[in-house]
Write an enzyme that holds these catalytic residues in place. Structure first.
Site, mmCIF file in Angstrom:
data_model
loop_
_atom_site.group_PDB
_atom_site.id
_atom_site.type_symbol
_atom_site.label_atom_id
_atom_site.label_comp_id
_atom_site.label_asym_id
_atom_site.label_seq_id
_atom_site.Cartn_x
_atom_site.Cartn_y
_atom_site.Cartn_z
ATOM 1 N N CYS A 199 7.567 32.665 38.323
ATOM 2 C CA CYS A 199 8.132 31.708 37.370
ATOM 3 C C CYS A 199 9.628 31.747 37.613
ATOM 4 O O CYS A 199 10.300 32.681 37.203
ATOM 5 C CB CYS A 199 7.803 32.106 35.932
ATOM 6 S SG CYS A 199 8.641 31.045 34.722
ATOM 7 N N CYS B 28 11.706 31.243 34.043
ATOM 8 C CA CYS B 28 11.728 32.264 32.990
ATOM 9 C C CYS B 28 10.793 33.398 33.378
ATOM 10 O O CYS B 28 11.110 34.143 34.301
ATOM 11 C CB CYS B 28 11.438 31.676 31.600
ATOM 12 S SG CYS B 28 9.975 30.628 31.443
ATOM 13 N N SER B 29 9.647 33.519 32.719
ATOM 14 C CA SER B 29 8.797 34.673 33.001
ATOM 15 C C SER B 29 7.329 34.373 32.747
ATOM 16 O O SER B 29 6.566 35.257 32.390
ATOM 17 C CB SER B 29 9.234 35.853 32.128
ATOM 18 O OG SER B 29 9.256 35.451 30.768
ATOM 19 N N CYS B 30 6.914 33.106 32.914
ATOM 20 C CA CYS B 30 5.533 32.716 32.635
ATOM 21 C C CYS B 30 4.571 33.552 33.473
ATOM 22 O O CYS B 30 4.773 33.733 34.671
ATOM 23 C CB CYS B 30 5.343 31.230 32.907
ATOM 24 S SG CYS B 30 6.404 30.218 31.866
#
Lengths: 211, 219
Positions: free
Chosen positions: A111, A114-116
């Site tokens: 991702c 962000c941090s999906c």
């Protein structure tokens, strides 16, 4: 309490940590006093991610796919639906997509924004997954990133990087390693590492190092 | 927004450093921050897109120098203050100085925890049929909104192929800013490495993004 984060803090990791701790406590007190949250409910969230939700969920799905061709097909067709049929593994939300590694193609998930990450399958993401080096390089130099994990793929293997820019989530279905013929689903689940389901690791017929 | 959070293709951040036997949290406060963000979101203080935008909108030097959960903390404080739900003066005082604002779904209680362990669905009914189909050649638009978007910079202006249709989903660009869910078709669009990174790129690489219909134009 000061709200600026001046550079002098960087020389004092411990004092910065305690300042952060105090600040988090203060915020939790404010949210509690305002009637927004019950701290016991926050305890329960933390506990769930520490004890119940982790890569073991994904490992069981992969092991099942390795031993049951019709489940594997269902997983690749609609992962959310297929996993919902395995009531004992984990409840899973919508929009999960399983992508299969083959001798011709290796999949890797990132991702960049962000941090999906597929929390229900793998738990909370590791620090490296959320940090700048991985997020910046995975889409441009995935072989370099794999080298950081000690992995070298054949030069002609296609590398497909999936950037999780929406609410779809991706689970890599790694290749079943040689030397595991006749193993039970439970034995197989033991060798499916978290990283192999992100695409930054490969399972081997050895017990996994905890990761 | 064209922020430092949009990192795809940047150089100079160094090696990826996996941590063996990494704990779920590196300090107890990290878990508290994660839980507060989840709880306040679940009760309707904000949606996931607004929450992401709050983190992207941190000053770039703060974003790059803060740990992951530190970013979550700083963004949560700023977000709650902007919403009038908890003032930074209250956090500084360590106590509520004013009554709470109403929360859409009320106080987050132990009984609410089970509900948030499964992700909500972002699929919505479509107002119109999907414009693109698998196999279509499309260009990622050159858009540069100062607001939230999920179209990363590294694909803008580049040509790819629609590979999958993933349903019609809440549109983050609208939802992050209180402009409603404005559902849009969502596609997997795949790009050749040389299209993105030039002739020196690794020819075995293909990169896909999840692209909402308004991000794309037919070629």
């Amino acid at each position: 309490m000061a709200h600026d984060h001046d550079h002098h803090h960087h020389d004092h990791d411990h004092s910065e940590l305690s300042e952060t701790e105090l600040r988090v406590r203060a915020l939790e007190t404010v949210l509690t006093e305002k009637g927004y949250v019950d701290p016991a409910a926050l305890d329960a969230i933390v506990e769930a991610y520490q004890t119940k939700i982790g890569p073991r969920n994904g490992a069981r799905v992969v092991a099942k796919a390795w031993t049951d061709p019709s489940f594997k097909q269902a997983l690749l067709d609609d992962a959310s639906k297929a996993i919902a049929t395995l009531g004992h593994v984990s409840r899973v939300g919508d929009h999960l997509i399983a992508v299969e590694n083959t001798p011709q193609r290796h999949n890797m998930v990132v991702c960049t924004l962000c941090s999906c990450y597929p929390w229900e399958m793998l738990g909370l993401p590791p620090v490296w997954y959320k940090a700048s080096p991985y997020r910046s390089r995975a889409v441009k130099d995935p072989r370099g990133v794999l080298a950081d994990f000690g992995i070298a793929l054949p030069k002609d293997t296609e590398i497909r990087v999936w950037d999780s820019t929406a609410e779809t989530r991706f689970l890599v279905l790694p290749m079943r390693p040689a030397g595991t013929e006749g193993w039970s689903e439970e034995q197989l689940a033991e060798i499916v590492t978290r990283d192999s389901m992100i695409g930054t690791g490969l399972p081997t017929a050895e017990p996994k190092a905890a990761s | 927004m064209n922020g430092v959070h949009d990192m795809g293709g940047m150089d100079g951040f160094g090696k990826v450093e996996p941590e063996p036997n990494e704990p779920v949290f590196h300090a107890a406060w990290e878990g508290r921050v994660m839980a507060m963000v989840r709880a306040m979101g679940a009760q309707g203080a904000f949606n996931i897109d607004a929450s992401r935008f709050a983190r992207e909108a941190l000053p770039p030097e703060v974003y790059l120098s803060s740990s992951y959960y530190k970013k979550w903390l700083l963004a949560l404080e700023r977000h709650l203050a902007a919403l009038g739900m908890a003032g930074q003066d209250e956090v500084a005082a360590g106590h509520a100085l004013r009554d709470g604002a109403p929360l859409k779904r009320g106080k987050f209680e132990v009984d609410d925890v089970e509900r948030i362990m499964v992700r909500g669905s972002f699929g919505r009914d479509a107002a119109a049929p999907a414009i693109f189909k698998p196999g279509d050649k499309v260009r990622a638009k050159n858009i540069n909104p100062p607001t939230h978007t999920r179209l990363p910079r590294y694909v803008r202006g580049h040509t790819g192929i629609v590979e999958r249709i993933n349903g019609c989903h809440v549109f983050p660009d609208s939802a992050a800013h209180g402009r409603g869910e404005n559902p849009q078709w969502l596609y997997t669009v795949v790009f050749e490495s040389r299209e993105l990174w030039g002739d020196d790129a690794d020819p075995t690489l293909k990169v896909s993004i999840e692209a909402f219909e308004p991000y794309l134009e037919m070629i």
